[in-house]
Design a protein around this motif. Structure first.
Motif, PDB file in Angstrom:
ATOM      1  N   LEU A   7      47.264  48.102  65.544  1.00 38.25           N
ATOM      2  CA  LEU A   7      46.182  47.503  64.864  1.00 38.25           C
ATOM      3  C   LEU A   7      45.015  48.395  65.453  1.00 38.25           C
ATOM      4  O   LEU A   7      44.804  48.518  66.777  1.00 38.25           O
ATOM      5  CB  LEU A   7      46.142  45.882  65.212  1.00 38.25           C
ATOM      6  N   ILE A   8      43.819  48.632  64.794  1.00 39.07           N
ATOM      7  CA  ILE A   8      42.733  49.213  65.444  1.00 39.07           C
ATOM      8  C   ILE A   8      41.434  48.286  65.340  1.00 39.07           C
ATOM      9  O   ILE A   8      41.361  47.889  64.209  1.00 39.07           O
ATOM     10  CB  ILE A   8      42.391  50.652  64.442  1.00 39.07           C
ATOM     11  N   VAL A   9      40.837  48.249  66.368  1.00 40.17           N
ATOM     12  CA  VAL A   9      39.870  47.347  66.606  1.00 40.17           C
ATOM     13  C   VAL A   9      38.651  48.246  67.300  1.00 40.17           C
ATOM     14  O   VAL A   9      38.420  48.630  68.278  1.00 40.17           O
ATOM     15  CB  VAL A   9      40.055  46.068  67.302  1.00 40.17           C
ATOM     16  N   LEU A  14      33.343  55.363  62.433  1.00 35.45           N
ATOM     17  CA  LEU A  14      33.777  56.752  62.857  1.00 35.45           C
ATOM     18  C   LEU A  14      34.684  56.850  63.676  1.00 35.45           C
ATOM     19  O   LEU A  14      35.717  57.522  64.016  1.00 35.45           O
ATOM     20  CB  LEU A  14      32.673  57.470  62.984  1.00 35.45           C
ATOM     21  N   ALA A  15      34.708  55.817  64.907  1.00 35.92           N
ATOM     22  CA  ALA A  15      35.538  55.658  65.997  1.00 35.92           C
ATOM     23  C   ALA A  15      36.999  55.039  65.303  1.00 35.92           C
ATOM     24  O   ALA A  15      38.033  55.723  65.767  1.00 35.92           O
ATOM     25  CB  ALA A  15      35.247  54.707  66.959  1.00 35.92           C
ATOM     26  N   ARG A  16      36.955  54.080  64.551  1.00 33.39           N
ATOM     27  CA  ARG A  16      38.216  53.931  63.712  1.00 33.39           C
ATOM     28  C   ARG A  16      38.975  54.937  63.129  1.00 33.39           C
ATOM     29  O   ARG A  16      39.996  55.286  63.063  1.00 33.39           O
ATOM     30  CB  ARG A  16      38.121  52.668  62.798  1.00 33.39           C
ATOM     31  N   GLY A  33      46.402  47.568  60.191  1.00 31.06           N
ATOM     32  CA  GLY A  33      44.960  47.125  59.779  1.00 31.06           C
ATOM     33  C   GLY A  33      43.918  47.655  60.803  1.00 31.06           C
ATOM     34  O   GLY A  33      44.219  48.291  61.633  1.00 31.06           O
ATOM     35  N   GLU A  34      42.730  47.182  60.334  1.00 33.15           N
ATOM     36  CA  GLU A  34      41.426  47.808  61.074  1.00 33.15           C
ATOM     37  C   GLU A  34      40.658  46.759  61.083  1.00 33.15           C
ATOM     38  O   GLU A  34      40.323  45.892  60.157  1.00 33.15           O
ATOM     39  CB  GLU A  34      40.948  48.920  60.542  1.00 33.15           C
ATOM     40  N   CYS A  35      39.857  46.500  62.384  1.00 31.50           N
ATOM     41  CA  CYS A  35      38.975  45.515  62.484  1.00 31.50           C
ATOM     42  C   CYS A  35      37.692  46.228  62.839  1.00 31.50           C
ATOM     43  O   CYS A  35      37.565  46.879  63.696  1.00 31.50           O
ATOM     44  CB  CYS A  35      39.291  44.150  63.268  1.00 31.50           C
ATOM     45  N   GLY A  36      36.452  45.413  62.390  1.00 31.93           N
ATOM     46  CA  GLY A  36      34.993  45.758  62.819  1.00 31.93           C
ATOM     47  C   GLY A  36      34.365  45.043  64.058  1.00 31.93           C
ATOM     48  O   GLY A  36      33.423  45.494  64.465  1.00 31.93           O
TER      49      GLY A  36
END
Length: 210
Positions: A7-9, A14-16, A33-36
């Protein structure tokens, strides 16, 4: 080869994107998944159950440490903090973060952090597999004995635990199970039933008390 759910948070798109790009092509990594923000992260961690999370520190609503604190009673994945601030490094390792990537990071540094995470996850999986294997071997070595029988009596069907049986008598092709003042007929030969009972109990069951 097992796939590492990741998981990318990070509140910066741009960082994700950079993290996803660096992970692209790695056959052992599956980005689930990705979270902001922190609130999204808590929900995603609970829903996805990832093995690894790249976690930003400063985010709207809830920072990275608050995310981990919200999940402290649950199974946590391995954590690699990703942040532009070095002042959180000590705290990051206090919460047992696996690594601390300081933005802007390059591919080589990112790769070392990822490989370290993969090594730790493989080791954990190997330990769990070994524990499961030992448990299965132990269970295979244990004989399976009957702990209850199905009784049909008076139009009713119910289970009778073997520990409730005081003694057993044979009646041709049946056995009678004596439980206190009650008794029940079971269509089973006494020698067959005895083989299914724990030897520690069967002798007492099959000998009428004097």
């Amino acid at each position: 080869m097992s796939v590492i759910r990741t998981l990318i948070v990070d509140d910066e798109p741009l960082a994700r994107r950079k993290i996803r790009e660096f992970l692209k092509g790695d056959p052992e990594i599956n980005v689930v998944g990705e979270c902001g923000n922190g609130l999204e992260a808590v929900a995603a961690l609970r829903a996805c159950g990832p093995d690894l999370v790249f976690l930003d520190v400063q985010m709207p609503d809830m920072d990275g440490f608050a995310v981990l604190d919200a999940l402290r009673r649950e199974r946590l994945p391995f954590v690699i903090f990703v942040t532009a601030y070095d002042k959180y490094a000590v705290r990051a390792f206090e919460v047992r973060a696996l690594d601390y990537l300081l933005k802007p990071f390059h591919r080589e540094r990112f790769g070392r952090a990822t490989e370290r995470a993969k090594t730790q996850i493989r080791a954990q999986a190997g330990e769990l597999t070994s524990q499961i294997r030992e448990l299965l071997e132990e269970l295979r070595g244990q004989p399976k004995y009957l702990d209850r029988v199905i009784i049909k009596s008076g139009g009713a069907v119910f289970f009778l635990k073997t520990e409730e049986i005081d003694w057993i008598s044979a009646e041709e092709n049946y056995v009678r199970l004596h439980c206190g003042k009650a008794s029940y007929l079971l269509r089973e030969r006494i020698n067959n039933l005895e083989q299914q009972l724990d030897p520690r109990d069967s002798a007492a069951f099959t000998n009428r008390p004097s």
